[in-house]
Design an enzyme around this catalytic site. Structure first.
Site, PDB file in Angstrom:
ATOM      1  N   ASP A  71       0.789  -1.245   0.000  1.00 18.34           N
ATOM      2  CA  ASP A  71       0.000   0.000   0.000  1.00 18.34           C
ATOM      3  C   ASP A  71       0.821   1.296   0.000  1.00 18.34           C
ATOM      4  OD1 ASP A  71      -1.956  -1.930   0.219  1.00 18.34           O
ATOM      5  OD2 ASP A  71      -2.800  -1.225   2.111  1.00 18.34           O
ATOM      6  N   ASP A 114      -4.564  -0.835  -1.882  1.00 17.98           N
ATOM      7  CA  ASP A 114      -5.851  -0.670  -1.195  1.00 17.98           C
ATOM      8  C   ASP A 114      -6.812  -0.039  -2.215  1.00 17.98           C
ATOM      9  OD1 ASP A 114      -6.847  -1.170   1.485  1.00 17.98           O
ATOM     10  OD2 ASP A 114      -7.030   1.000   1.791  1.00 17.98           O
ATOM     11  N   HIS A 172     -10.815   0.704  -2.613  1.00 22.24           N
ATOM     12  CA  HIS A 172     -12.185   0.693  -2.077  1.00 22.24           C
ATOM     13  C   HIS A 172     -13.195   1.346  -3.030  1.00 22.24           C
ATOM     14  CE1 HIS A 172     -10.578  -0.519   1.777  1.00 22.24           C
ATOM     15  NE2 HIS A 172      -9.910   0.595   1.956  1.00 22.24           N
ATOM     16  N   HIS A 193     -17.610   2.804   0.908  1.00 23.07           N
ATOM     17  CA  HIS A 193     -17.171   1.542   1.533  1.00 23.07           C
ATOM     18  C   HIS A 193     -17.570   1.493   3.007  1.00 23.07           C
ATOM     19  CE1 HIS A 193     -14.201  -1.505   2.984  1.00 23.07           C
ATOM     20  NE2 HIS A 193     -14.570  -2.061   1.844  1.00 23.07           N
ATOM     21  N   HIS A 245     -10.717   6.906   1.711  1.00 20.34           N
ATOM     22  CA  HIS A 245      -9.352   6.810   1.190  1.00 20.34           C
ATOM     23  C   HIS A 245      -9.282   5.738   0.109  1.00 20.34           C
ATOM     24  CE1 HIS A 245      -9.551   3.572   4.162  1.00 20.34           C
ATOM     25  NE2 HIS A 245      -8.629   2.968   3.433  1.00 20.34           N
ATOM     26  N   LYS A 299      -7.051  -5.040  -2.960  1.00 16.82           N
ATOM     27  CA  LYS A 299      -7.814  -5.552  -1.822  1.00 16.82           C
ATOM     28  C   LYS A 299      -8.688  -4.441  -1.283  1.00 16.82           C
ATOM     29  CE  LYS A 299      -4.048  -4.364   1.281  1.00 16.82           C
ATOM     30  NZ  LYS A 299      -4.785  -3.303   2.002  1.00 16.82           N
ATOM     31  N   CYS A 334      -1.997  -2.734   7.655  1.00 11.79           N
ATOM     32  CA  CYS A 334      -1.907  -3.674   6.523  1.00 11.79           C
ATOM     33  C   CYS A 334      -0.620  -4.494   6.511  1.00 11.79           C
ATOM     34  CB  CYS A 334      -2.125  -2.932   5.219  1.00 11.79           C
ATOM     35  SG  CYS A 334      -3.849  -2.391   5.074  1.00 11.79           S
TER      36      CYS A 334
HETATM   37  C1  VGL Z   1      -4.685   0.646   5.693  1.00 15.89           C
HETATM   38  C2  VGL Z   1      -6.281   1.521   7.074  1.00 15.89           C
HETATM   39  C3  VGL Z   1      -7.230   1.399   6.094  1.00 15.89           C
HETATM   40  C4  VGL Z   1      -3.248   0.254   5.493  1.00 15.89           C
HETATM   41  C5  VGL Z   1      -5.626   0.503   4.693  1.00 15.89           C
HETATM   42  O1  VGL Z   1      -2.790   0.181   4.332  1.00 15.89           O
HETATM   43  O2  VGL Z   1      -2.567   0.020   6.516  1.00 15.89           O
HETATM   44  N1  VGL Z   1      -5.018   1.151   6.875  1.00 15.89           N
HETATM   45  N2  VGL Z   1      -6.888   0.880   4.906  1.00 15.89           N
HETATM   46 ZN    ZN Z   2      -8.303   0.949   3.365  1.00 20.87          ZN
END
Ligand code: VGL
Ligand code: ZN
Length: 197
Positions: free
Chosen positions: A9, A47, A49, A53, A81, A106, A151
């Protein structure tokens, strides 16, 4: 033995100026690009979404960073996000995408968040990454990226539980640290047998 680098990410929304900025998130990009040269395989996660979401506070008219009980367990409610197709969801512009063999997305399931690159937050629905790694004969994983305590943590613990030899290179990760989440993540990774360096 084949060793893959998994880059978690490294996206605009997790870097300074982004919607869910992780302090110093952009500082790891150069080091990750250099590290890619040492691995037989490089895999990026993204990431990804849909708007509205279920992990977004705005979806529930709730406070950002508050908690909500989902059918699969407690869930942090994040600012909007990494919305599919947005600039925030794009990788940091300096990240070397050319070396990536696979980009795995994901968090696309509207009803279930997915911190881990292996399973959604119900800990049951697979992303397919395990099968990809096994069919390529990949046994060892080094993980870097954002965020250490979400993550990266969930991905590393799931990978260790699946039997991969997992190393997390801490200097090339940055964390959110929400109510002690960093200490808990480090402890949980140690307990799962993740090698923290
Ligand atoms: C993440 C919060 C929400 C991450 C992703 O990449 O750690 N944290 N979505
Ligand atoms: Zn996320």
């Amino acid at each position: 033995m084949t060793h893959a680098l998994i880059v978690i990410d490294v996206q605009n929304d997790f870097c300074p100026g982004g919607a869910l900025a992780v302090a110093g998130g952009d500082q790891i990009v150069g080091g990750i690009n250099t590290l890619m040269g040492e691995f037989a395989a490089v895999i990026l996660t993204q990431d990804w979404h849909p708007a509205g979401h279920s992990s977004f506070a705005s979806t529930h008219n709730a406070a950002v960073m508050s908690m909500m009980d989902m059918p699969y367990g407690p869930q942090v409610l994040w600012p909007d996000h990494c919305i599919q197709g947005s600039t925030g969801a794009q990788f940091h512009p300096d990240l070397n995408l050319d070396r990536a063999d696979l980009i795995i997305r994901k968090g696309y399931n509207p009803a279930i968040d997915s911190y881990s690159a292996f399973f959604e937050n119900d800990h049951q629905t697979p992303t397919g990454l395990e099968g990809y790694l096994r069919t390529r004969g990949i046994t060892d994983l080094t993980m870097v990226g954002l965020a250490t305590d979400f993550c990266v943590n969930y991905s590393a613990v799931d990978a260790a539980k699946l039997g991969f030899a997992v190393t997390v290179k801490r200097e090339l990760c940055r964390g959110i640290d929400l109510q002690g989440s960093m200490a808990a993540a480090l402890e949980g990774m140690e307990r799962a047998g993740v090698h923290l360096i």
